[in-house]
Design a protein around this motif. Structure first.
Motif, PDB file in Angstrom:
ATOM      1  N   PRO A  98      -4.410 123.741   8.431  1.00  0.00           N
ATOM      2  CA  PRO A  98      -4.935 125.106   8.531  1.00  0.00           C
ATOM      3  C   PRO A  98      -5.233 125.705   7.167  1.00  0.00           C
ATOM      4  N   PHE A  99      -6.010 126.782   7.179  1.00  0.00           N
ATOM      5  CA  PHE A  99      -6.291 127.490   5.939  1.00  0.00           C
ATOM      6  C   PHE A  99      -5.088 128.333   5.550  1.00  0.00           C
ATOM      7  N   GLU A 100      -4.492 127.999   4.406  1.00  0.00           N
ATOM      8  CA  GLU A 100      -3.394 128.756   3.820  1.00  0.00           C
ATOM      9  C   GLU A 100      -3.685 128.863   2.329  1.00  0.00           C
ATOM     10  N   PRO A 101      -3.919 130.064   1.820  1.00  0.00           N
ATOM     11  CA  PRO A 101      -4.305 130.204   0.419  1.00  0.00           C
ATOM     12  C   PRO A 101      -3.399 129.464  -0.560  1.00  0.00           C
ATOM     13  N   ALA A 102      -2.079 129.603  -0.409  1.00  0.00           N
ATOM     14  CA  ALA A 102      -1.163 128.928  -1.336  1.00  0.00           C
ATOM     15  C   ALA A 102      -1.313 127.410  -1.254  1.00  0.00           C
ATOM     16  N   LYS A 103      -1.511 126.903  -0.042  1.00  0.00           N
ATOM     17  CA  LYS A 103      -1.676 125.466   0.144  1.00  0.00           C
ATOM     18  C   LYS A 103      -2.950 124.968  -0.536  1.00  0.00           C
ATOM     19  N   ARG A 104      -3.994 125.778  -0.511  1.00  0.00           N
ATOM     20  CA  ARG A 104      -5.228 125.405  -1.194  1.00  0.00           C
ATOM     21  C   ARG A 104      -4.954 125.148  -2.676  1.00  0.00           C
ATOM     22  N   PHE A 105      -4.248 126.062  -3.314  1.00  0.00           N
ATOM     23  CA  PHE A 105      -3.970 125.903  -4.747  1.00  0.00           C
ATOM     24  C   PHE A 105      -3.020 124.741  -5.004  1.00  0.00           C
ATOM     25  N   ASP A 106      -2.093 124.525  -4.105  1.00  0.00           N
ATOM     26  CA  ASP A 106      -1.175 123.386  -4.225  1.00  0.00           C
ATOM     27  C   ASP A 106      -1.944 122.069  -4.218  1.00  0.00           C
ATOM     28  N   LEU A 107      -2.884 121.936  -3.299  1.00  0.00           N
ATOM     29  CA  LEU A 107      -3.670 120.707  -3.196  1.00  0.00           C
ATOM     30  C   LEU A 107      -4.579 120.526  -4.409  1.00  0.00           C
ATOM     31  N   LEU A 108      -5.192 121.600  -4.845  1.00  0.00           N
ATOM     32  CA  LEU A 108      -6.033 121.519  -6.045  1.00  0.00           C
ATOM     33  C   LEU A 108      -5.237 121.019  -7.243  1.00  0.00           C
ATOM     34  N   SER A 109      -4.009 121.504  -7.349  1.00  0.00           N
ATOM     35  CA  SER A 109      -3.153 121.136  -8.470  1.00  0.00           C
ATOM     36  C   SER A 109      -2.646 119.707  -8.361  1.00  0.00           C
ATOM     37  N   ARG A 110      -2.029 119.359  -7.224  1.00  0.00           N
ATOM     38  CA  ARG A 110      -1.407 118.036  -7.071  1.00  0.00           C
ATOM     39  C   ARG A 110      -2.410 116.891  -7.137  1.00  0.00           C
ATOM     40  N   HIS A 111      -3.596 117.101  -6.597  1.00  0.00           N
ATOM     41  CA  HIS A 111      -4.579 116.018  -6.552  1.00  0.00           C
ATOM     42  C   HIS A 111      -5.583 116.073  -7.696  1.00  0.00           C
ATOM     43  N   GLN A 112      -5.345 116.983  -8.619  1.00  0.00           N
ATOM     44  CA  GLN A 112      -6.157 117.072  -9.836  1.00  0.00           C
ATOM     45  C   GLN A 112      -7.651 117.120  -9.509  1.00  0.00           C
ATOM     46  N   VAL A 113      -7.974 118.020  -8.592  1.00  0.00           N
ATOM     47  CA  VAL A 113      -9.363 118.184  -8.170  1.00  0.00           C
ATOM     48  C   VAL A 113     -10.190 118.735  -9.327  1.00  0.00           C
ATOM     49  N   THR A 114     -11.347 118.137  -9.543  1.00  0.00           N
ATOM     50  CA  THR A 114     -12.221 118.590 -10.630  1.00  0.00           C
ATOM     51  C   THR A 114     -13.351 119.483 -10.139  1.00  0.00           C
ATOM     52  N   CYS A 115     -13.737 119.319  -8.862  1.00  0.00           N
ATOM     53  CA  CYS A 115     -14.812 120.132  -8.292  1.00  0.00           C
ATOM     54  C   CYS A 115     -14.371 120.625  -6.927  1.00  0.00           C
ATOM     55  N   PHE A 116     -14.396 121.933  -6.741  1.00  0.00           N
ATOM     56  CA  PHE A 116     -13.934 122.553  -5.497  1.00  0.00           C
ATOM     57  C   PHE A 116     -15.105 123.259  -4.844  1.00  0.00           C
ATOM     58  N   CYS A 117     -15.295 122.990  -3.560  1.00  0.00           N
ATOM     59  CA  CYS A 117     -16.390 123.606  -2.815  1.00  0.00           C
ATOM     60  C   CYS A 117     -15.811 124.336  -1.607  1.00  0.00           C
ATOM     61  N   ALA A 118     -16.033 125.641  -1.542  1.00  0.00           N
ATOM     62  CA  ALA A 118     -15.482 126.442  -0.443  1.00  0.00           C
ATOM     63  C   ALA A 118     -16.440 127.564  -0.090  1.00  0.00           C
ATOM     64  N   ALA A 119     -16.397 127.978   1.169  1.00  0.00           N
ATOM     65  CA  ALA A 119     -17.250 129.075   1.622  1.00  0.00           C
ATOM     66  C   ALA A 119     -16.761 130.396   1.051  1.00  0.00           C
ATOM     67  N   ALA A 120     -17.661 131.356   0.995  1.00  0.00           N
ATOM     68  CA  ALA A 120     -17.309 132.677   0.467  1.00  0.00           C
ATOM     69  C   ALA A 120     -16.176 133.310   1.251  1.00  0.00           C
ATOM     70  N   THR A 121     -16.128 133.034   2.559  1.00  0.00           N
ATOM     71  CA  THR A 121     -15.052 133.587   3.392  1.00  0.00           C
ATOM     72  C   THR A 121     -13.690 133.149   2.874  1.00  0.00           C
ATOM     73  N   GLU A 122     -13.571 131.897   2.467  1.00  0.00           N
ATOM     74  CA  GLU A 122     -12.304 131.406   1.912  1.00  0.00           C
ATOM     75  C   GLU A 122     -12.028 132.015   0.549  1.00  0.00           C
ATOM     76  N   LEU A 123     -13.046 132.049  -0.287  1.00  0.00           N
ATOM     77  CA  LEU A 123     -12.851 132.557  -1.642  1.00  0.00           C
ATOM     78  C   LEU A 123     -12.369 134.009  -1.628  1.00  0.00           C
ATOM     79  N   ARG A 124     -12.827 134.778  -0.650  1.00  0.00           N
ATOM     80  CA  ARG A 124     -12.394 136.179  -0.558  1.00  0.00           C
ATOM     81  C   ARG A 124     -10.887 136.282  -0.346  1.00  0.00           C
ATOM     82  N   GLN A 125     -10.333 135.306   0.372  1.00  0.00           N
ATOM     83  CA  GLN A 125      -8.891 135.285   0.595  1.00  0.00           C
ATOM     84  C   GLN A 125      -8.148 134.688  -0.596  1.00  0.00           C
ATOM     85  N   LEU A 126      -8.729 133.670  -1.199  1.00  0.00           N
ATOM     86  CA  LEU A 126      -8.058 132.975  -2.301  1.00  0.00           C
ATOM     87  C   LEU A 126      -7.885 133.863  -3.528  1.00  0.00           C
ATOM     88  N   VAL A 127      -8.843 134.748  -3.778  1.00  0.00           N
ATOM     89  CA  VAL A 127      -8.738 135.586  -4.979  1.00  0.00           C
ATOM     90  C   VAL A 127      -7.615 136.601  -4.875  1.00  0.00           C
TER      91      VAL A 127
END
Length: 532
Positions: free
Chosen positions: A256-285
Motif C-alpha cells: 500500500p501507499f505509505e509515505p514513510a515506507k516510500r522513503f524507506d524503500l528509496l533509501s534501502r534500495h539506493q534508488v537513483t531515479c524515482f517516478c511518482a504521480a503528483a497525487t503521491e508527491l502531494r502526500q510525500l512532501v
C-alpha cells in the motif's frame, strides 16, 4: 524526423532522427541481449511483508522462455491477444516478456477491474488467453471464449498453474515481429464512452527507450522505482520497456501507499531515479524525510497530471532533487518533458523530447509551433504514436488531421507554447470553461487552490449559468482537522484571486470527502459536472 519547429537548448534535438529497425522483439532484442551477462541485475521485488526477490536478466529470459512454451502448449500463437492482469509481482514482467517473445499481444490490466470491465476487453479484442493470480481467477468465471487460462498460485478447475512452466525448456525461438506490427494494447479508462483499445506497434516498444534516455537519463548502473500500476501505459515506459532498454535495474514494490515506507524503500534500495504521480508527491512532501539516506537519488520525475509549483518547491527542499514533470498520453507515451540540466519554468510540462515535432491547432485552424495557444498536435509519422484504436477506424481517423500540408496527431489536450518552446497544459479540449467570454483552463485554478494549506486535493469544472454561460466551480477535499464552512470558502476564493487572474476564481466551492476517479486515478470531471 527532426524536432526543429521550436528553439533548442543544444544540438541533440536538431541532430536526432528516428532509425527504427525492420523488426523488433523486446524479449530477444533487449532482455536476451542484457542476459548475456549472467550477473546483470534486472529486478528487485519486495512486498508489504518485507519479503524480497532479485532477478537477473538471465533469469527473466529463462523464465519467460519457459512461460512462452507453456502458452504455446496451451494453444497461444503469434498475434493472439492475452490479458496480463497481475499486481506488482515479478511474474508481471516475466509474463509480459513471455507474451512478447511469442509475438502475441499483451493487454496489461490493473487488478481493480471488474468482471464487466474484463468481459468487455475480452470480447472487444477477441482475447485468447489470460494470466492472473488465484485471487482474481473468479472474475473470469462468467467470461467465455478464453481457452488459455494461466494462474499464478493455486489454480482452480479449468486453469493451468504457472508453476508447470518450470518443467518446460528454458529456450524459445523469439517470433519475428515487423516494426509496424501490432505489439501491445492498452485500454483507456473509458470515462466517456466505451474504453478504447490503444494499439501500439512494435516500433513503439523500440522507441520508448527515447524517454528513458533523454528524460530519465537511465544507464546500466541506475536503479529506478516507478510506482505506476501494472495496467497503466506509464508502467510500460518507466518500469519495463524504457528502463530495461537502457539496462537499468527496476524496483518493484507490492504494498500500500505509505509515505514513510516510500522513503524507506528509496533509501534501502539506493534508488537513483524515482517516478511518482503528483497525487503521491502531494502526500510525500508532508512527511519528515530527515532520517532517510537519499544521497543516491539524483532525480525525480512525474507524469499523468500536472505537478503544482508548490509541490516542486517542497520536494526540492525535502530531497534536494527537482521534480521533472512530463507529459504523455496512452496514445503517444512520453512526448514533452522537463529534462535534466535544462532550465525549468514553473508550471510547464517542459519541451518536446528529441524526435517529437509539435504544434498547436489554433482557433483559426492553423498549426503554430510557438507563441500560440490551442490543441496540442504531434507531427506524423512518429514511431511512438499509436498504430490505431483496436477495431475502431472511425475513432482512429478522428485523431489524424491535415494542417499546413502536414499530417498531425490531435491529442485533445489544450496547451500554450511560449516563445521558448515550453509547453503549459491548460486542460482537456472539453474541460475548458467559457465564462463571460473568458476561456479558463481548470488546471491553473486547481494549482492556485492546491497551494492553500487547507486543501488536500481539488478539481475544477464549468457549470451552466444563465448569465455567464458557465461558472467556475471547485470541488475540494480538505486535510484532516480542517472544517469546510462559509468562512473557508471565502478564504479560498480570495486565495485564488491573489494567486492568479481574479476572473478565474471559483464562484462556487463544494467540499467533498473524495473526488470521483477512473481506475487509473484520473479525476472524472464529467461526474462532477453532473453534480452541479
Amino acid at each position: 524526423m527532426n524536432n526543429n519547429n521550436a528553439p533548442s537548448h543544444d544540438a541533440t534535438d536538431i541532430d536526432f532522427s528516428w532509425q527504427p529497425p525492420a523488426t523488433f522483439n523486446f524479449a530477444s532484442d533487449v532482455v536476451d541481449r542484457w542476459a548475456a551477462d549472467p550477473s546483470k541485475l534486472a529486478l528487485i521485488a519486495e512486498n508489504a511483508k518485507g519479503a524480497q526477490q532479485t532477478y537477473s536478466f538471465a533469469e527473466v529470459a529463462k523464465q519467460s522462455c519457459q512461460l512462452a512454451n507453456l502458452l504455446k502448449d496451451s494453444g497461444i500463437v503469434q498475434g493472439d491477444r492475452v490479458i496480463v492482469m497481475l499486481p506488482r509481482i515479478p511474474q508481471w514482467q516475466i509474463a509480459m516478456v513471455a507474451v512478447l517473445r511469442m509475438g502475441a499481444i499483451p493487454i496489461p490490466c490493473i487488478t481493480m477491474l471488474t468482471t464487466k470491465d474484463l468481459d468487455y476487453r475480452a470480447s472487444h479484442a477477441g482475447v485468447k488467453g489470460v494470466i492472473t493470480t488465484s485471487a482474481e481467477c473468479a472474475k473470469f468465471d462468467d467470461i467465455s471464449g478464453i481457452p488459455t487460462r494461466i494462474c499464478v498460485g493455486d489454480a482452480p478447475a479449468g486453469w493451468t498453474s504457472l508453476s508447470e512452466a518450470k518443467a518446460l525448456p528454458a529456450n524459445f525461438p523469439a517470433a519475428v515481429v515487423g516494426i509496424n506490427d501490432a505489439a501491445i494494447i492498452y485500454y483507456t479508462s473509458g470515462s466517456t464512452g466505451s474504453p478504447k483499445g490503444v494499439t501500439h506497434a512494435s516500433r513503439a516498444l523500440w522507441a520508448w527507450e527515447n524517454s528513458a534516455e533523454h528524460w530519465l537519463q537511465l544507464n546500466p548502473s541506475d536503479r529506478i522505482w516507478c510506482t505506476a500500476d501494472t495496467g497503466w501505459s506509464k508502467a510500460g515506459t518507466s518500469i519495463l520497456f524504457g528502463p530495461w532498454s537502457r539496462g537499468s535495474a527496476v524496483l518493484f514494490y507490492d504494498g500500500p501507499f505509505e509515505p514513510a515506507k516510500r522513503f524507506d524503500l528509496l533509501s534501502r534500495h539506493q534508488v537513483t531515479c524515482f517516478c511518482a504521480a503528483a497525487t503521491e508527491l502531494r502526500q510525500l512532501v508532508l512527511e519528515d524525510a530527515s532520517g532517510y539516506d537519499l544521497s543516491h537519488l539524483r532525480q525525480t520525475v512525474s507524469a499523468g497530471e500536472s505537478v503544482n509549483p508548490e509541490i516542486l518547491t517542497r520536494w526540492k527542499t525535502l530531497t534536494g532533487t527537482d521534480v521533472l514533470d512530463g507529459y504523455g498520453q496512452t496514445e503517444t507515451l512520453m512526448t514533452i518533458t522537463n529534462r535534466p540540466g535544462r532550465p525549468i519554468k514553473a508550471g510547464s510540462m517542459g519541451r518536446p523530447l528529441p524526435g517529437i515535432n509539435i504544434a498547436v491547432r489554433t482557433s483559426d485552424g492553423e498549426a503554430k509551433p510557438i507563441s500560440a495557444t490551442g490543441e496540442l498536435l504531434i507531427g506524423l509519422p512518429n514511431p511512438q504514436v499509436m498504430l490505431s484504436y483496436w477495431q475502431d477506424p472511425e475513432r482512429t481517423a478522428g485523431t489524424r488531421i491535415e494542417l499546413n500540408g502536414k499530417e498531425w496527431f490531435a491529442t485533445g489536450d489544450n496547451v500554450e507554447i511560449d516563445s521558448d518552446g515550453y509547453v503549459f497544459f491548460t486542460g482537456r479540449a472539453d474541460d475548458i470553461i467559457n465564462s463571460s467570454g473568458y476561456r479558463i483552463g481548470p488546471q491553473e485554478v486547481e494549482n492556485a487552490l492546491s497551494s492553500h494549506p487547507a486543501v488536500k486535493e481539488c478539481a475544477v469544472v464549468g457549470i451552466p449559468d444563465e448569465e455567464r454561460g458557465e461558472l467556475v466551480k471547485a470541488w475540494v477535499t480538505l486535510k484532516n482537522g480542517t472544517e469546510g464552512d462559509e468562512a473557508l470558502i471565502k478564504e479560498l476564493q480570495n486565495h485564488v484571486k491573489a494567486s492568479t487572474a481574479p476572473y478565474k476564481y471559483p464562484r462556487r466551492i463544494a467540499f467533498t470527502d473524495e473526488l470521483p476517479k477512473t481506475v487509473t486515478g484520473k479525476i472524472r470531471r464529467n461526474i462532477l459536472r453532473e453534480q452541479n
